[in-house]
Design a protein around this motif. Structure first.
Motif, PDB file in Angstrom:
ATOM      1  N   GLY A  99      12.415   2.987  -5.487  1.00 53.04           N
ATOM      2  CA  GLY A  99      12.479   1.769  -4.701  1.00 53.04           C
ATOM      3  C   GLY A  99      13.827   1.077  -4.694  1.00 53.04           C
ATOM      4  O   GLY A  99      13.941  -0.056  -4.206  1.00 53.04           O
ATOM      5  N   ALA A 100      14.844   1.737  -5.202  1.00 53.37           N
ATOM      6  CA  ALA A 100      16.192   1.149  -5.220  1.00 53.37           C
ATOM      7  C   ALA A 100      16.735   1.030  -3.798  1.00 53.37           C
ATOM      8  O   ALA A 100      16.300   1.751  -2.886  1.00 53.37           O
ATOM      9  N   ASN A 101      17.696   0.151  -3.608  1.00 50.91           N
ATOM     10  CA  ASN A 101      18.301   0.000  -2.280  1.00 50.91           C
ATOM     11  C   ASN A 101      18.875   1.315  -1.775  1.00 50.91           C
ATOM     12  O   ASN A 101      18.791   1.626  -0.582  1.00 50.91           O
ATOM     13  N   VAL A 137      12.264   5.423   7.038  1.00 54.64           N
ATOM     14  CA  VAL A 137      12.062   6.588   6.178  1.00 54.64           C
ATOM     15  C   VAL A 137      13.073   6.530   5.043  1.00 54.64           C
ATOM     16  O   VAL A 137      14.263   6.292   5.271  1.00 54.64           O
ATOM     17  N   ALA A 138      12.610   6.755   3.826  1.00 54.37           N
ATOM     18  CA  ALA A 138      13.435   6.600   2.628  1.00 54.37           C
ATOM     19  C   ALA A 138      14.340   7.817   2.382  1.00 54.37           C
ATOM     20  O   ALA A 138      14.637   8.579   3.303  1.00 54.37           O
ATOM     21  N   SER A 139      14.763   8.002   1.135  1.00 53.11           N
ATOM     22  CA  SER A 139      15.746   9.023   0.754  1.00 53.11           C
ATOM     23  C   SER A 139      15.341  10.394   1.265  1.00 53.11           C
ATOM     24  O   SER A 139      14.222  10.840   1.064  1.00 53.11           O
ATOM     25  N   ASP A 140      16.275  11.059   1.916  1.00 52.02           N
ATOM     26  CA  ASP A 140      15.981  12.308   2.619  1.00 52.02           C
ATOM     27  C   ASP A 140      17.029  13.362   2.285  1.00 52.02           C
ATOM     28  O   ASP A 140      16.776  14.303   1.542  1.00 52.02           O
ATOM     29  N   GLY A 141      18.235  13.223   2.853  1.00 53.22           N
ATOM     30  CA  GLY A 141      19.283  14.208   2.619  1.00 53.22           C
ATOM     31  C   GLY A 141      19.760  14.190   1.174  1.00 53.22           C
ATOM     32  O   GLY A 141      19.844  13.138   0.541  1.00 53.22           O
ATOM     33  N   ILE A 142      20.070  15.394   0.643  1.00 57.36           N
ATOM     34  CA  ILE A 142      20.534  15.507  -0.735  1.00 57.36           C
ATOM     35  C   ILE A 142      21.491  16.685  -0.830  1.00 57.36           C
ATOM     36  O   ILE A 142      21.329  17.702  -0.150  1.00 57.36           O
ATOM     37  N   ALA A 143      22.519  16.524  -1.646  1.00 57.22           N
ATOM     38  CA  ALA A 143      23.508  17.585  -1.865  1.00 57.22           C
ATOM     39  C   ALA A 143      24.064  17.412  -3.269  1.00 57.22           C
ATOM     40  O   ALA A 143      23.989  16.327  -3.852  1.00 57.22           O
ATOM     41  N   ILE A 144      24.625  18.485  -3.824  1.00 50.30           N
ATOM     42  CA  ILE A 144      25.126  18.433  -5.191  1.00 50.30           C
ATOM     43  C   ILE A 144      26.531  19.021  -5.240  1.00 50.30           C
ATOM     44  O   ILE A 144      26.854  19.959  -4.500  1.00 50.30           O
ATOM     45  N   SER A 145      27.383  18.449  -6.080  1.00 49.86           N
ATOM     46  CA  SER A 145      28.767  18.900  -6.172  1.00 49.86           C
ATOM     47  C   SER A 145      28.835  20.301  -6.778  1.00 49.86           C
ATOM     48  O   SER A 145      27.898  20.743  -7.450  1.00 49.86           O
ATOM     49  N   PRO A 146      29.943  21.024  -6.557  1.00 46.98           N
ATOM     50  CA  PRO A 146      30.036  22.406  -7.053  1.00 46.98           C
ATOM     51  C   PRO A 146      29.919  22.539  -8.564  1.00 46.98           C
ATOM     52  O   PRO A 146      29.469  23.575  -9.052  1.00 46.98           O
ATOM     53  N   ASP A 179      19.146  10.992 -17.667  1.00 49.76           N
ATOM     54  CA  ASP A 179      19.046  10.240 -18.929  1.00 49.76           C
ATOM     55  C   ASP A 179      17.963   9.170 -18.825  1.00 49.76           C
ATOM     56  O   ASP A 179      18.174   8.103 -18.245  1.00 49.76           O
ATOM     57  N   ARG A 180      16.816   9.426 -19.420  1.00 53.47           N
ATOM     58  CA  ARG A 180      15.690   8.497 -19.311  1.00 53.47           C
ATOM     59  C   ARG A 180      15.829   7.283 -20.222  1.00 53.47           C
ATOM     60  O   ARG A 180      15.000   6.365 -20.157  1.00 53.47           O
ATOM     61  N   THR A 181      16.872   7.270 -21.071  1.00 51.01           N
ATOM     62  CA  THR A 181      17.118   6.065 -21.870  1.00 51.01           C
ATOM     63  C   THR A 181      17.750   4.970 -21.018  1.00 51.01           C
ATOM     64  O   THR A 181      17.783   3.804 -21.429  1.00 51.01           O
ATOM     65  N   ILE A 182      18.251   5.317 -19.839  1.00 52.55           N
ATOM     66  CA  ILE A 182      18.784   4.331 -18.903  1.00 52.55           C
ATOM     67  C   ILE A 182      17.638   3.869 -18.013  1.00 52.55           C
ATOM     68  O   ILE A 182      17.007   4.686 -17.336  1.00 52.55           O
ATOM     69  N   SER A 183      17.344   2.605 -18.014  1.00 56.27           N
ATOM     70  CA  SER A 183      16.258   2.088 -17.195  1.00 56.27           C
ATOM     71  C   SER A 183      16.617   2.200 -15.721  1.00 56.27           C
ATOM     72  O   SER A 183      17.790   2.285 -15.350  1.00 56.27           O
ATOM     73  N   ASP A 184      15.598   2.209 -14.868  1.00 55.09           N
ATOM     74  CA  ASP A 184      15.847   2.286 -13.435  1.00 55.09           C
ATOM     75  C   ASP A 184      16.659   1.088 -12.955  1.00 55.09           C
ATOM     76  O   ASP A 184      17.479   1.210 -12.046  1.00 55.09           O
ATOM     77  N   MET A 185      16.427  -0.066 -13.577  1.00 53.08           N
ATOM     78  CA  MET A 185      17.183  -1.257 -13.202  1.00 53.08           C
ATOM     79  C   MET A 185      18.664  -1.067 -13.497  1.00 53.08           C
ATOM     80  O   MET A 185      19.526  -1.396 -12.679  1.00 53.08           O
ATOM     81  N   ASP A 186      18.970  -0.497 -14.669  1.00 53.34           N
ATOM     82  CA  ASP A 186      20.370  -0.276 -15.041  1.00 53.34           C
ATOM     83  C   ASP A 186      20.969   0.928 -14.323  1.00 53.34           C
ATOM     84  O   ASP A 186      22.178   0.986 -14.082  1.00 53.34           O
ATOM     85  N   LEU A 187      20.107   1.895 -13.974  1.00 53.61           N
ATOM     86  CA  LEU A 187      20.594   3.106 -13.321  1.00 53.61           C
ATOM     87  C   LEU A 187      21.246   2.790 -11.980  1.00 53.61           C
ATOM     88  O   LEU A 187      22.178   3.477 -11.556  1.00 53.61           O
ATOM     89  N   ARG A 188      20.796   1.742 -11.334  1.00 54.20           N
ATOM     90  CA  ARG A 188      21.350   1.363 -10.032  1.00 54.20           C
ATOM     91  C   ARG A 188      22.846   1.068 -10.107  1.00 54.20           C
ATOM     92  O   ARG A 188      23.561   1.233  -9.120  1.00 54.20           O
ATOM     93  N   TYR A 189      23.306   0.639 -11.279  1.00 54.24           N
ATOM     94  CA  TYR A 189      24.724   0.311 -11.431  1.00 54.24           C
ATOM     95  C   TYR A 189      25.602   1.556 -11.538  1.00 54.24           C
ATOM     96  O   TYR A 189      26.828   1.471 -11.509  1.00 54.24           O
ATOM     97  N   HIS A 190      24.976   2.710 -11.692  1.00 53.46           N
ATOM     98  CA  HIS A 190      25.721   3.974 -11.752  1.00 53.46           C
ATOM     99  C   HIS A 190      25.809   4.646 -10.378  1.00 53.46           C
ATOM    100  O   HIS A 190      26.442   5.705 -10.251  1.00 53.46           O
TER     101      HIS A 190
END
Length: 365
Positions: free
Chosen positions: A184-186, A217-226, A251-262
């Motif tokens: 549900g993050a922005n 429609v929410a998160s759809d496209g996804i790609a990963i760096s080499p 890293d599940r020790t990072i809360s979803d609230m804090d994860l948004r800052y990454h």
């Protein structure tokens, strides 16, 4: 005599690989040996098989017709409605089954990530999800892999819900443990100010009963760096591009609230469906509002590499060993649900390709 007026400039050399006169395709993936796989979600078309391989310009159910017949007594070993396929470059085709025909609530226990061995053409592994991961509103959309971390690697899946929270679902392939991140993050949610315009008209849900609602429609496209260290993603109802370090999202020790800052914001890239990354870290994305294909460089600069009227909703991308960029063009915006029940799609749908002289981003060392 009326003067000739200037017209829009089109560019980009695209080649037709295959024409589809039956069901509408959404996904494509090209294996390391050049095999081409396509998927057809069950959205209302007559879908005989939801996963296929193009063999000598003909569609063959993959890995078998039996697997493509949804079996209510064995839903974990049969495909219900596949949205995405992904060849990982090391002999496996991954099949992402939404288990949500007609985009309804997923059939309980049916949503899954399936590994198919490309040598034996048989299912080698099935990952299912708990009810706190695949919600009643979840729509599993696309997936990327990194086999360089953990005991057996990790998968990252977008939840492109149109009725609930978007998210990135992280799967530990060693034990099947999965969890939702950026729920549900922005960055995984539709842009509330986004008004899509395709073929000169506003795209919105237009129902048979004349009721309307915004296209959300929410998160759809996804790609990963080499190197597997950076995950790119975007909501379908948005023109924005985001990324997050994969180490942080695992890293599940990072809360979803804090994860948004990454999460890093890369700016507007256009409204995109699928995305893919090449071996140099360039991200390729469609722009369905402008019949275009764009690439985003690691420094953040962007360039449009194709723009022509035939690119009617560029959906999924794949890069083959032949250094071509493959793209499904499927007129998704012309479906009946956006036009008061009238289907405006014109067959055929297309698989196109263009030479980019780059290889796909590797998933392993």
């Amino acid at each position: 005599m009326k003067p000739m007026l200037p017209i829009e400039h089109y560019f980009g050399k695209l080649e037709l690989v295959h024409s589809f006169y039956g069901a509408m395709p959404t996904g494509v993936s090209v294996s390391e040996t050049g095999r081409i796989f396509i998927c057809f979600p069950r959205w209302g078309d007559d879908v005989t098989f939801t996963v296929a391989e193009i063999v000598e310009d003909r569609l063959q159910p993959y890995p078998s017709i039996e697997t493509n017949l949804a079996n209510p007594w064995n839903i974990t070993m049969s495909f219900i409605s596949v949205q995405s396929v992904f060849a990982d470059g090391r002999g496996t085709l991954w099949v992402l089954d939404t288990a949500a025909p007609n985009s309804t609530e997923p059939i309980k226990g049916g949503a899954k990530l399936v590994a198919v061995d490309l040598k034996t053409n048989t299912i080698s592994k099935v990952y299912t999800f708990t009810e706190d991961v695949v919600l009643p509103t979840t729509y599993l959309n696309d997936v990327r892999f990194d086999f360089r971390v953990g005991q057996a690697g990790f998968a990252y899946i977008t939840d492109s819900s149109s009725k609930g929270p978007g998210a990135i679902i992280v799967v530990d392939l060693a034990n099947g443990n999965a969890f939702r991140r950026l729920n549900g993050a922005n960055s995984t949610s539709p842009d509330p100010y986004f008004i899509p315009k395709v073929e000169g008209k506003i795209l919105m849900n237009r129902n048979k009963d004349s009721s309307t609602s915004p296209f959300r429609v929410a998160s759809d496209g996804i790609a990963i760096s080499p190197d597997g260290k950076l995950l790119f993603f975007c909501p379908l109802s948005s023109r924005h591009l985001y990324s997050i370090p994969t180490e942080r999202i695992r890293d599940r020790t990072i809360s979803d609230m804090d994860l948004r800052y990454h999460v890093r914001y890369w700016g507007e890239k256009g409204a995109s469906d699928g995305m893919v990354t090449d071996a140099k870290g360039i991200v390729y994305a469609g722009d369905y509002e402008n019949n275009s294909i764009r690439k985003i460089f690691p420094n953040g600069s962007m360039e449009t590499i194709a723009h022509e009227p035939g690119i009617l909703w560029p959906d999924t991308f794949s890069i083959g060993p032949d250094q071509y960029l493959y793209v499904i063009v499927n007129q998704l915006h012309r479906q009946a649900s956006y036009h008061y029940g009238k289907d405006l799609r014109q067959k055929p749908y297309s698989l196109l390709r263009m030479k980019i002289d780059e290889l796909p981003a590797p998933t392993f060392s």
